[in-house]
Write an enzyme that holds these catalytic residues in place. Sequence first.
Site, mmCIF file in Angstrom:
data_model
loop_
_atom_site.group_PDB
_atom_site.id
_atom_site.type_symbol
_atom_site.label_atom_id
_atom_site.label_comp_id
_atom_site.label_asym_id
_atom_site.label_seq_id
_atom_site.Cartn_x
_atom_site.Cartn_y
_atom_site.Cartn_z
ATOM 1 N N ASN A 98 -37.601 -8.715 38.915
ATOM 2 C CA ASN A 98 -39.129 -8.896 38.774
ATOM 3 C C ASN A 98 -39.349 -8.926 37.466
ATOM 4 O OD1 ASN A 98 -39.058 -6.352 38.609
ATOM 5 N ND2 ASN A 98 -40.930 -5.713 39.994
ATOM 6 N N LEU A 99 -38.728 -8.704 36.481
ATOM 7 C CA LEU A 99 -39.102 -9.019 35.102
ATOM 8 C C LEU A 99 -40.115 -7.571 34.802
ATOM 9 C CD1 LEU A 99 -39.308 -12.666 34.600
ATOM 10 C CD2 LEU A 99 -37.154 -11.050 34.186
ATOM 11 N N ARG A 112 -36.683 3.824 35.256
ATOM 12 C CA ARG A 112 -35.724 4.787 35.006
ATOM 13 C C ARG A 112 -35.697 5.568 33.644
ATOM 14 N NH1 ARG A 112 -34.446 4.288 29.709
ATOM 15 N NH2 ARG A 112 -34.204 2.191 28.673
ATOM 16 N N LEU A 144 -30.592 9.884 21.678
ATOM 17 C CA LEU A 144 -29.963 9.222 20.635
ATOM 18 C C LEU A 144 -30.766 7.923 19.944
ATOM 19 C CD1 LEU A 144 -27.194 9.461 19.077
ATOM 20 C CD2 LEU A 144 -26.246 7.939 20.883
ATOM 21 N N ASN A 145 -31.163 7.139 20.754
ATOM 22 C CA ASN A 145 -31.783 5.775 19.943
ATOM 23 C C ASN A 145 -32.881 6.567 19.262
ATOM 24 O OD1 ASN A 145 -29.961 4.510 21.570
ATOM 25 N ND2 ASN A 145 -31.594 2.964 22.550
ATOM 26 N N ARG A 146 -33.717 7.378 19.674
ATOM 27 C CA ARG A 146 -34.790 8.074 19.038
ATOM 28 C C ARG A 146 -34.259 8.427 17.374
ATOM 29 N NH1 ARG A 146 -36.649 12.221 21.913
ATOM 30 N NH2 ARG A 146 -35.718 13.959 20.634
ATOM 31 N N GLN A 193 -24.946 8.916 36.417
ATOM 32 C CA GLN A 193 -24.649 8.426 34.737
ATOM 33 C C GLN A 193 -25.333 9.394 33.885
ATOM 34 O OE1 GLN A 193 -24.221 4.020 33.019
ATOM 35 N NE2 GLN A 193 -26.418 4.688 33.240
ATOM 36 N N CYS A 222 -29.032 -1.975 31.234
ATOM 37 C CA CYS A 222 -27.644 -1.749 31.974
ATOM 38 C C CYS A 222 -27.298 -2.837 32.575
ATOM 39 C CB CYS A 222 -27.435 -0.613 32.709
ATOM 40 S SG CYS A 222 -27.539 1.200 31.799
ATOM 41 N N THR A 240 -27.879 9.409 38.612
ATOM 42 C CA THR A 240 -28.213 9.884 37.399
ATOM 43 C C THR A 240 -27.613 11.440 37.381
ATOM 44 O OG1 THR A 240 -29.754 10.971 35.470
ATOM 45 C CG2 THR A 240 -30.606 10.901 38.129
ATOM 46 N N TYR A 242 -39.000 11.060 37.693
ATOM 47 C CA TYR A 242 -37.831 9.973 37.771
ATOM 48 C C TYR A 242 -36.538 10.331 38.260
ATOM 49 C CZ TYR A 242 -33.539 8.024 36.029
ATOM 50 O OH TYR A 242 -32.547 7.519 36.104
#
Lengths: 398, 398
Positions: A32-33, A101, A247-249, A216, A12, A145, A189
Site C-alpha cells: 500500500n506504499l 517495522r 549501524l545506519n545511524r 531476524q 527487505c 524479529t 513493535y
Amino acid sequence: MKIIILGGDGFCGWATSLHLAARGHDVTIVDNLVRRRADEELGVQSLTPIRELTERLEAWRETGNRPIAFEEMDVAKDYDALEALFRRIGPDAIVHFAEQRAAPYSMKSPWHKRYTVDNNVNATSAVLCAMVEACPDAHLVHLGTMGVYGYGKTKGMMIPEGYIDATLRSGGAEANVEILYPVDPGSIYHMTKTLDQLLFLYYAKNDGLRVTDLHQGIVWGTSTPETELDERLVNRFDYDGDYGTVLNRFLAQAAIGHPLTVHGTGGQTRAFIHIRDTVRCIELAIGSGPARGERVKIMNQMTETHRVRDLAQMISDKTGVPVELMENPRKEAPENELVVANDSLLKLGLDPTKLSQGLLDEVVNVAGRYADRIDTGRIVCSSRWVRPEPVQPPLAAE
Amino acid sequence: MKIIILGGDGFCGWATSLHLAARGHDVTIVDNLVRRRADEELGVQSLTPIRELTERLEAWRETGNRPIAFEEMDVAKDYDALEALFRRIGPDAIVHFAEQRAAPYSMKSPWHKRYTVDNNVNATSAVLCAMVEACPDAHLVHLGTMGVYGYGKTKGMMIPEGYIDATLRSGGAEANVEILYPVDPGSIYHMTKTLDQLLFLYYAKNDGLRVTDLHQGIVWGTSTPETELDERLVNRFDYDGDYGTVLNRFLAQAAIGHPLTVHGTGGQTRAFIHIRDTVRCIELAIGSGPARGERVKIMNQMTETHRVRDLAQMISDKTGVPVELMENPRKEAPENELVVANDSLLKLGLDPTKLSQGLLDEVVNVAGRYADRIDTGRIVCSSRWVRPEPVQPPLAAE
C-alpha cells in the site's frame, strides 16, 4: 514458483522481490506504499534516491529478468481483494513483510502505538484467514524479529530457534515439553511480533497452515546483486531516528563527520545480518517449509552479534570520526549478553557476508556517495520509551 | 471509588456494574451496544426480556441506589473520546469487558474471525495506551479466560494461576524461572485473550501499569441480588448456538423437552462459575491489585469443574429430558482432565455458589419461566472450527 511478496516495496521486500524474480519465480508484489508516506510524515527520505515503484518495476523489466507484477492493496484492511488475489494467483509461497517495522516509530505517540498494533495484527490475521479460504496449501514465510526473545533474561544461555526445552512444575507434578521461548518484547513493535507468533501457532494447529517464522536480527547493507543492475533499482537506506537502525545511524554520522551517537553505555549486544543474506535466507526458507499439520518452523535469521559500542568503534577506526555517549531513549538493560543459535539457515546453505568484509563498502559506496543528501537534524532518535513529562492531573470528577 | 466498566451493557458487565454501584462506587458504563446488534445479526434474542440500556439505568436510579452514568463509545475505535473520558473521570479502576466473547461467533466466517481479532486487540491496545496518557495509576481489571491455558496439554498437572515454575534448557545451560503458562488457545476468540496477555505484560513492564487479568471459566446463572430488584434490570440469558454456553444450551433444551445435545463424547472438562460469584470476584480483584511496576496479577476465576456429559446428566436427572450425542463442531481433544488452582480469590473471601445449589433455580425461574420465548432452531451451534467444504481450486494464473 508463484510467490506473493506482501510489503514488497519496503527495504527487505524490494530486495527479496528482485532476488526471487532473478531466480525465475513468478513474483507479485502487494503493497500500500505506506512506507513512503511514513517518510513524508516524518519529513525524511531514504539516503539513497529510491524511485517510484512503477519506475522500479519498469527498470527491472528492462534488465531482461522475469517481470514482477504489482497490486496496490492494504493487506490489513482490503480483505476481499486479498482473498481474491490469493484465489487468482494460487501462490506456492507468500512472503509477509507487510508490517510497521520500526521500534522507535512504534513508540512516538499513542497514535503510533495503536497504529502499529492495528496494522501488524490485522495484516497477519487477514493473511492467515485468506489462506484458509483460498490457498490452504501455500507456505507462509514471515519476517519476525530476534526481539521477541528479549535480551539478557537468561544470562549466558544460548537463544534457541524459537522453541526451548522446558520442565514445567505445578501442584507437585512436572512435565517435560518443548515450548515457544517465553517472550519479553522491548517495544510496541517487537510486541506485535510476539502476537504474530500466537496467530501462527493457532492457525497451524487449527487449520494445518504451513508457516515459517524468521526471527531476524538488524539488517545492514543496502545493495544486492540485483539492486546494483540499474541505479533505478537502488534499495532504500534509512538513517533517520525512527527507521534508521543503529549501524545506519553510525554510517550516516561518519559520512558527515558527526560524532557516532551511542545510546547509554553501548553495552547492548545485537544480532546482525546483511541484506544480501536476508534475501538468500528467504529463498532458503521458502524451499524448506513445514508440511501441513506440522508446527510452525522458526529459524533465527542472523549471522553475527556485536556490542553497540564495538560497532561504533569499528566505524570510528575506519573513518576517524569519534564516538559520543548519549542518554538512552529506550527502556532496556544497559548491558546484555547475546548468544544465538542460527544453525538452521547455515545448514540450508547460507554463506554469510560479515561486517568485517562488507562494512567498508557501505561507508564508501552508500553513506559516502550520498552524504550530501543527509539531513543532520533527523539522525538522532526523538522517540522516548517512557512518557517523559509528568502526567496532567485529572480534572475533578463530578 | 470511581470505576469505569468497559462493556457494561453485556452479560457480565451489566451485573458487575449494578453490584459495584450497589456498594456505593461511582460507576460509569462505556459500551457501543454491539452485543445487541450481534443478536440482530444472528436473528436471536436473550431468553430473558432485557430492556434498552437507558431503561435499565432509569430503573436502577429508581431503586435508590447510586446512579450509573453511561458513555456510548467504541473502545476499539474512539480513542480520543476514551482518553478524554479517562482524563475527565480519573478512575481508580477500569474493568475491561469490551471484547467479543463467544468462541463459536469468532469461528463463523473470515469476517467474524477478523472482527474478533480486530475488536479485541484494538480495544485492549487503546485502553492501555489511554491509561499511560491519562490515568497511569488506575488499576485495570480484565476478563480473560481459562481457555488461554488450553486443555489436556499437561495431563494430570494442576493449572496454576497464570504463571508456572519452569526450568529452561538451551545449549547446555539451564535456568529456573517463573513464566507465563504456555498458551494453547482453542479458538480465535480464546487466541485474542492470549494476545491480550502479552499487551498487559508489555505495558506493565514498560509503563508500570497496574493490571489484573482474571482467567474466567464458563459463567452460568442469570441473576444477582441487584438484577432481581426490578424486572427491568433482568440480565441477559443467551441460549443460541453462538453466544449460549454449554450449560445454557442444556437449560433451554430441557425447558422445551428437546434432547440435551452433547458435542462428541462429552468428555470435555470445563471450569464454571456463577454470575453472582463473577461480580464478587471483580470487586475483590479491584481491591487487591498489583502496585505500579509489579508484574501482571493473574487469578483463575472459577469455582468448580465438570465433564460436559456429567453436566448434561445432572440436568437430565432434574428434568427427565434425555441426553443425545452429536458430532463435535470444535477441533479439540475428545476427553480432557482439568484441575485448576483457584486459591487467590478464595483467600480474598469468595464464597462460591455451586451448581448443586443453584442449578434448580435456573431450571425453574429462568429457562422454565421464559420457555415460550425459545426459538428452537437457534439452539444448536452452526459454526465449524475447520472449513468443511473442499477448497475451490485456484483459477489458472497467467
